[in-house]
Design an enzyme around this catalytic site. Structure first.
Site, short mmCIF file in Angstrom:
data_model
loop_
_atom_site.label_atom_id
_atom_site.label_comp_id
_atom_site.label_asym_id
_atom_site.label_seq_id
_atom_site.Cartn_x
_atom_site.Cartn_y
_atom_site.Cartn_z
N HIS A 158 -60.04 -37.64 27.58
CA HIS A 158 -60.16 -37.31 28.87
C HIS A 158 -61.88 -37.22 29.16
CE1 HIS A 158 -56.35 -35.74 31.05
NE2 HIS A 158 -56.22 -36.69 29.93
N SER A 209 -59.29 -43.38 30.57
CA SER A 209 -58.28 -44.46 29.85
C SER A 209 -58.88 -45.85 29.78
CB SER A 209 -56.64 -44.32 30.55
OG SER A 209 -56.33 -43.21 30.44
N LYS A 256 -44.63 -42.12 37.09
CA LYS A 256 -44.18 -43.34 36.27
C LYS A 256 -43.88 -42.99 35.02
CE LYS A 256 -46.04 -47.96 35.28
NZ LYS A 256 -47.14 -48.75 35.54
N ASP A 257 -44.47 -41.87 34.36
CA ASP A 257 -44.42 -41.35 33.07
C ASP A 257 -42.69 -40.71 33.22
OD1 ASP A 257 -46.52 -42.09 31.86
OD2 ASP A 257 -47.62 -40.39 32.11
N GLU A 302 -37.68 -45.67 4.55
CA GLU A 302 -37.22 -45.60 5.86
C GLU A 302 -37.99 -47.15 6.56
OE1 GLU A 302 -34.59 -43.48 6.23
OE2 GLU A 302 -35.72 -42.21 7.93
C1 HEM Z 1 -44.11 -34.84 12.97
C2 HEM Z 1 -42.94 -34.51 13.29
C3 HEM Z 1 -41.69 -34.30 12.22
C4 HEM Z 1 -41.21 -35.55 11.52
C5 HEM Z 1 -42.02 -37.20 11.81
C6 HEM Z 1 -40.20 -35.06 10.67
C7 HEM Z 1 -39.58 -36.11 10.00
C8 HEM Z 1 -38.26 -35.41 9.32
C9 HEM Z 1 -37.45 -36.32 8.54
C10 HEM Z 1 -37.65 -38.22 8.49
C11 HEM Z 1 -36.24 -35.52 7.87
C12 HEM Z 1 -35.18 -36.22 7.20
C13 HEM Z 1 -34.19 -36.36 7.87
C14 HEM Z 1 -32.73 -36.72 7.58
O1 HEM Z 1 -32.59 -37.60 6.98
O2 HEM Z 1 -31.89 -35.72 7.51
C15 HEM Z 1 -36.44 -34.20 8.26
C16 HEM Z 1 -36.17 -33.15 7.78
C17 HEM Z 1 -36.29 -31.98 8.10
N1 HEM Z 1 -37.29 -31.46 8.93
FE1 HEM Z 1 -38.66 -32.80 9.78
N2 HEM Z 1 -40.15 -33.76 10.93
C18 HEM Z 1 -41.18 -33.24 11.73
C19 HEM Z 1 -41.35 -32.06 12.21
C20 HEM Z 1 -40.54 -30.97 11.63
C21 HEM Z 1 -40.99 -29.42 11.76
C22 HEM Z 1 -41.98 -29.07 12.74
C23 HEM Z 1 -40.09 -28.61 11.19
C24 HEM Z 1 -40.08 -27.25 11.10
C25 HEM Z 1 -40.52 -26.46 11.57
C26 HEM Z 1 -39.16 -29.64 10.48
C27 HEM Z 1 -38.25 -29.24 9.57
C28 HEM Z 1 -37.23 -30.06 9.24
C29 HEM Z 1 -36.10 -29.62 8.20
C30 HEM Z 1 -35.65 -28.16 7.97
C31 HEM Z 1 -35.54 -30.84 7.89
C32 HEM Z 1 -34.28 -30.94 6.86
C33 HEM Z 1 -33.05 -30.89 7.62
C34 HEM Z 1 -32.63 -32.32 7.68
O3 HEM Z 1 -32.57 -33.35 6.76
O4 HEM Z 1 -31.87 -32.74 8.58
N3 HEM Z 1 -39.41 -30.96 10.81
N4 HEM Z 1 -37.67 -34.38 9.04
#
Ligand code: HEM
Lengths: 423, 254
Positions: free
Chosen positions: A217, A221, A245-246, A289
Site C-alpha cells: 500500500h 500495485s 472482482k475478488d 507432498e
Molecule cells: C500456514 C498455514 C498452515 C499450513 C500450510 C498447514 C499445513 C498442514 C499440513 C500439510 C498438515 C498435515 C495434514 C494431513 O496430511 O493430515 C497439517 C496438520 C495439522 N495442522 Fe496445520 N497448517 C497450517 C496452519 C495450522 C495452524 C494455525 C494450526 C493450529 C493452530 C494447525 C494445526 C494442525 C494440526 C493439529 C494438524 C494435525 C491434524 C491433521 O493431520 O489433520 N495448522 N497442517
C-alpha cells in the site's frame, strides 16, 4: 470520488466516536475503499486475496484440529483418526486443512509466477517481494512440520529424510540434527516440538503478511503493463471494482477447493500416511507432498549430499535475489520478447522438476533432473542479468489509460466514464 | 493472456500425471464396480452387513480393527439391541474391582473391536512371522484402495512352475512380491449369509471390501451429500457475483 472522507464525517456516531480516537475506519476506507488501483488488472491479480483467504482458513481449521489432536508419538495417529471418525464435523475440518495446504501452495505459486511475469519484484517493490519470499519460506517450513503431525508412515519417513540432510553440513551437522530431533532419531520429542512450531509459524506468517500488504500500500500495485499509474484516469477505487472482482474470484476458487475437499479428499495425499508410523519398516518410496517436488528433484540432482542441500536452499535464495539479478528496467514480460520465452521455459522447467521429483532417481530421470536444475539456476544467474543488457524491449505505452481506452479518446474521469467495451 | 491460460492448463495436466505417475511397483488391479464410487456414491447397506459377517466370522480370527467401537456398527444399520448382543459375544478385561482384581466382563457397545492377539509378538508367532495388519484403515492405506484388497483376496493361485516359495508362504497375484504369509482366507461357501445371498468367493470378497471401505471412510455418504449442497451454493454465488462484477464494471472502460 464519493468515498473520500475525513475522520469526522462518518455518519454513524459510534463509528465517528471510535474513529476520532483510533482512525481505524479511516484507514480501512483509505486502504480498501478509495485506494487507487490500476484499472487494467487481469484475473491473476485475484491470487493475493486468495492467498489471504487460504491463510485464514488454515488458521481457523488448524486451531480447531489442535483442540482434538494429541502430539505424542504413541497417540497422534489414533487422535487424528478419532478426529475424522468421531468428532462432529472432524472429517470436514481435516479435509479442509490437509487439502487447504495444497490449495494454499497452488495459489501462492500462481501469485509468485504472476509477479515474475509482470516484473512486480522490480524497483520500487523490492522489499514487498522480499516479504513475499519470506512468507513462502515460512509456508514451506509450516507445511513440512504439519505433515509430520498425523504420524503416518510418510510423516515419519519424510521427517527422517529431510532432517537427515542437516547431517551433511560439515562439522556441526550431527550436532544440529540431534538438536533438531531432541534425541538420536525422529521420535516423540521431535513430534512435540514440531507441533509447537507448527502452531507458532502461521502466526509469524500472518505478521509478515501484514508487512507485505503494508509495503504494497506504500508502492501501490503493479499491473499487466508494468508501468506506474500517472493520473486518476489510470486507476479505479478498490471498492467496488476490485472487491466485487475478488469476491467473484474467491467464489470460483472455493468451488474448486470444495470439489477436492468433498469428492477426492485423498487424491493429493499418500496412502502410506494412513499407515501408522513404524521406524522399523521403510515405505517402498519416500516422496514429499507435490509442492516440494521441484526442490526434491534439485536436491537429488547431484551425487553429493552436501552440494544437494546447498542447491536446494540456493533454489529458494534465488527467489529472494530476483530484484537484483534482473537488470532490465522494463517490468512486464509483454514488452520483453526474449524474457517472455525464458519465463515460459522456466515455468515448464519447474513442472518438469516436479515430475522428476516424483520418480525414482534412475535412468533418464537423473539426466532430466540435472538439465532442469541447470536451467533453473541458469535462468536466475545468467539469463536474468544478461538479458537486461542486450534484449530489445518493445515500446511502452504512454499510460495505462491510453493503452486501455485506445488512442487519445479519454473519458473525463474514471468513475464518470461511459460504458464502453466489456471484458 | 492466452499464453497464461495455456500455462495454467498445462500445469494442471502435468500435476495430474505427476501424482498418478508416482513410482510404485504394483501391477494395477482390475477395476471393480463399487456402489460408493462417484459423486453420488453410497454404501450398499446389505453388502455392508454381509461384509461385517465375513469379517467377524473369518478375518477377525487374525486381524484386529482397533479403531472401531461396536457402537460404530449403527452406521451400517444395526439396531442398539443387535449391537449390544454383538458386543456381549466377546469378553474383555474389566477395570480393577474394589479389591484390585481384574476380572473379565462381556463387551459393551462403547468397547473397541476386540483384537484376536494380545500383542504383535503373539500375532506374528501365530502367523509364520508376519503380523496381520489392523484393518481399520486398510482401504485408505493402500494404493488402489478397494480394487487392490479385492484383487488380493481373490488373487491366491498356485505359484508358477519354477518359482521358489519361502516356507509357509502363499502365492498371490496382487501382493507386492507375490509371496504373502496370509493363507487364502476366502473360498466359495466360506460363510453362510443370513440374507440368503449365494456366498461365492467373489461375492464374499466384494462384501468384505465394501465393509472395510466403510470402516476406512465412514462419513463418505455425509461428505457426498454436504458436498453437493456446498457446490450448488458456490456455483450460484459465483453466478451472482459474476453478474454483480459485470454490472459494476460496465460503467467504466477497462
Ligand atoms: C500456514 C498455514 C498452515 C499450513 C500450510 C498447514 C499445513 C498442514 C499440513 C500439510 C498438515 C498435515 C495434514 C494431513 O496430511 O493430515 C497439517 C496438520 C495439522 N495442522 Fe496445520 N497448517 C497450517 C496452519 C495450522 C495452524 C494455525 C494450526 C493450529 C493452530 C494447525 C494445526 C494442525 C494440526 C493439529 C494438524 C494435525 C491434524 C491433521 O493431520 O489433520 N495448522 N497442517
Amino acid at each position: 470520488m464519493a468515498h473520500t472522507k475525513t475522520p469526522s464525517t462518518f455518519q454513524n456516531p459510534v463509528i465517528r466516536w471510535v474513529d476520532d480516537r483510533l482512525p481505524i475506519f479511516t484507514m480501512i476506507s483509505k486502504e480498501y475503499g478509495v485506494f487507487p488501483t490500476p484499472r487494467n488488472f487481469n484475473y491473476l491479480w485475484n491470487f493475493g486475496a486468495l492467498a489471504l483467504v487460504m491463510l485464514v482458513i488454515m488458521i481457523i481449521t488448524g486451531v480447531f484440529l489442535a483442540m482434538q489432536y494429541t502430539p505424542h508419538a504413541d497417540l497422534a495417529f489414533d487422535s487424528v483418526d478419532r478426529i475424522t471418525r468421531d468428532v462432529n464435523g472432524g472429517w470436514l475440518l481435516r479435509s479442509l486443512h490437509a487439502n487447504g495446504s495444497s490449495m494454499f501452495f497452488l495459489v501462492v505459486y500462481i501469485h509468485i509466477f504472476r509477479g515474475m511475469y509482470y516484473g512486480s519484484y522490480k524497483r520500487p517493490r523490492e522489499l514487498l517481494w522480499l516479504f513475499g519470499a519470506a512468507i513462502y519460506l515460512l509456508m514451506m517450513a509450516t507445511a513440512f512440520l504439519g505433515y509430520t503431525l498425523p504420524w503416518g508412515q510418510m510423516s515419519f519417513w519424510g521427517a527422517t529424510v529431510i532432517t537427515n540432510f542437516f547431517t551433511a553440513l560439515p562439522f556441526v551437522g550431527k550436532a544440529i540434527t540431534t538438536w533438531l530431533w531432541g534425541g538420536f532419531a525422529v521420535a516423540n520429542p521431535t513430534l512435540n516440538r514440531f507441533f509447537a512450531l507448527h502452531y507458532l509459524l502461521p502466526f509469524v506468517i500472518a505478521a509478515v503478511v501484514f508487512l507485505h500488504v503494508w509495503a504494497l500500500h506504500v508502492t501501490g500495485s503493479n499491473n499487466p503493463l508494468g508501468i506506474e499509474p500517472k493520473s486518476d484516469k489510470d486507476t479505479l477505487p478498490f471498492h467496488p471494482y476490485y472487491t466485487m472482482k475478488d469476491l467473484f474470484g474467491m467464489s470460483v476458487f472455493l468451488l474448486i477447493y470444495a470439489v477436492i475437499v468433498f469428492y477426492i479428499p485423498d487424491y493429493l495425499g499418500s496412502p502410506d500416511n494412513y499407515v501408522k508410523a513404524n521406524p522399523l519398516v521403510t515405505p517402498p518410496s519416500i516422496e514429499p507432498e507435490w509442492y516440494f517436488l521441484p526442490f526434491y528433484a534439485i536436491l537429488r540432482s547431484v551425487p553429493s549430499k552436501l552440494l544437494g542441500v546447498i542447491l536446494m536452499f540456493g533454489a529458494v535464495v534465488m527467489i529472494f535475489l530476483m530484484p537484483w539479478l534482473d537488470t532490465s528496467k522494463v517490468r512486464s514480460a509483454k514488452f520483453r520478447p526474449w524474457y517472455q520465452w525464458c519465463f515460459w521455459f522456466f515455468a515448464f522447467d519447474s513442472l518438469l522438476l516436479g515430475l522428476v521429483g516424483s520418480q525414482h532417481p534412475e535412468g533418464i530421470w537423473i539426466l532430466l533432473g540435472r538439465i532442469g536444475t541447470l536451467y533453473y539456476f541458469g535462468f536466475f544467474l545468467i539469463l536474468l542479468p544478461f538479458l537486461g543488457w542486450f534484449e530489445r524491449t518493445l515500446p511502452l505505452p504512454a499510460s495505462i489509460s491510453e493503452s486501455v481506452l485506445g488512442g487519445g479518446k479519454l473519458a473525463s474521469s474514471a468513475v464518470a466514464a461511459k460504458p464502453m467495451e466489456k471484458a | 493472456m492466452s499464453n497464461f491460460r495455456a500455462f495454467l492448463m498445462g500445469g494442471g495436466l502435468a500435476l495430474a500425471t505427476l501424482t498418478t505417475a508416482s513410482a510404485q511397483e504394483l501391477p494395477e488391479p482390475a477395476k471393480q464396480d463399487w456402489s460408493f464410487y462417484g459423486a453420488f456414491g453410497t454404501y450398499d447397506q446389505a453388502a455392508l452387513q454381509r461384509g461385517f459377517q465375513v469379517y467377524r466370522e473369518v478375518c477377525a480370527a487374525c486381524h484386529s480393527m482397533s479403531l472401531l467401537a461396536y457402537h460404530d456398527l449403527s452406521g451400517i444399520g444395526y439396531t442398539p439391541d443387535e449391537i449390544k448382543a454383538i458386543a456381549a459375544s466377546v469378553s474383555v478385561p474389566d477395570d480393577p474391582d474394589d479389591t484390585g482384581e481384574i476380572k473379565d466382563r462381556p463387551g459393551r457397545p462403547s468397547d473397541r473391536f476386540k483384537a484376536p492377539f494380545p500383542n504383535e509378538k503373539a500375532a506374528a508367532a501365530a502367523n509364520n512371522g508376519a503380523v496381520p495388519k489392523d484393518l481399520s484403515l486398510i482401504v485408505r492405506g493402500r494404493k488402489y484402495g478397494p480394487d487392490y484388497i479385492f484383487a488380493l483376496l481373490t488373487g491366491f493361485k498356485d505359484p508358477p512352475p519354477g518359482m521358489k516359495m519361502a516356507n509357509g508362504m502363499n502365492y498371490n497375484t496382487a501382493f507386492p512380491g507375490n509371496q504373502i504369509a496370509m493363507p487364502p482366507p476366502l473360498s466359495d461357501d466360506r460363510v453362510t449369509y443370513a440374507d440368503g445371498t449365494k456366498a461365492t468367493l467373489a461375492q464374499e470378497a466384494h462384501d468384505v471390501v465394501t465393509f472395510l471401505s466403510w470402516a476406512s471412510d465412514p462419513h463418505l455418504e455425509e461428505r457426498h451429500r454436504l458436498g453437493a449442497r456446498v457446490i450448488i451454493f458456490l456455483a450460484a454465488f459465483s453466478g451472482v457475483m459474476y453478474g454483480v462484477k459485470r454490472k459494476v464494471w460496465s460503467k467504466v472502460a477497462h
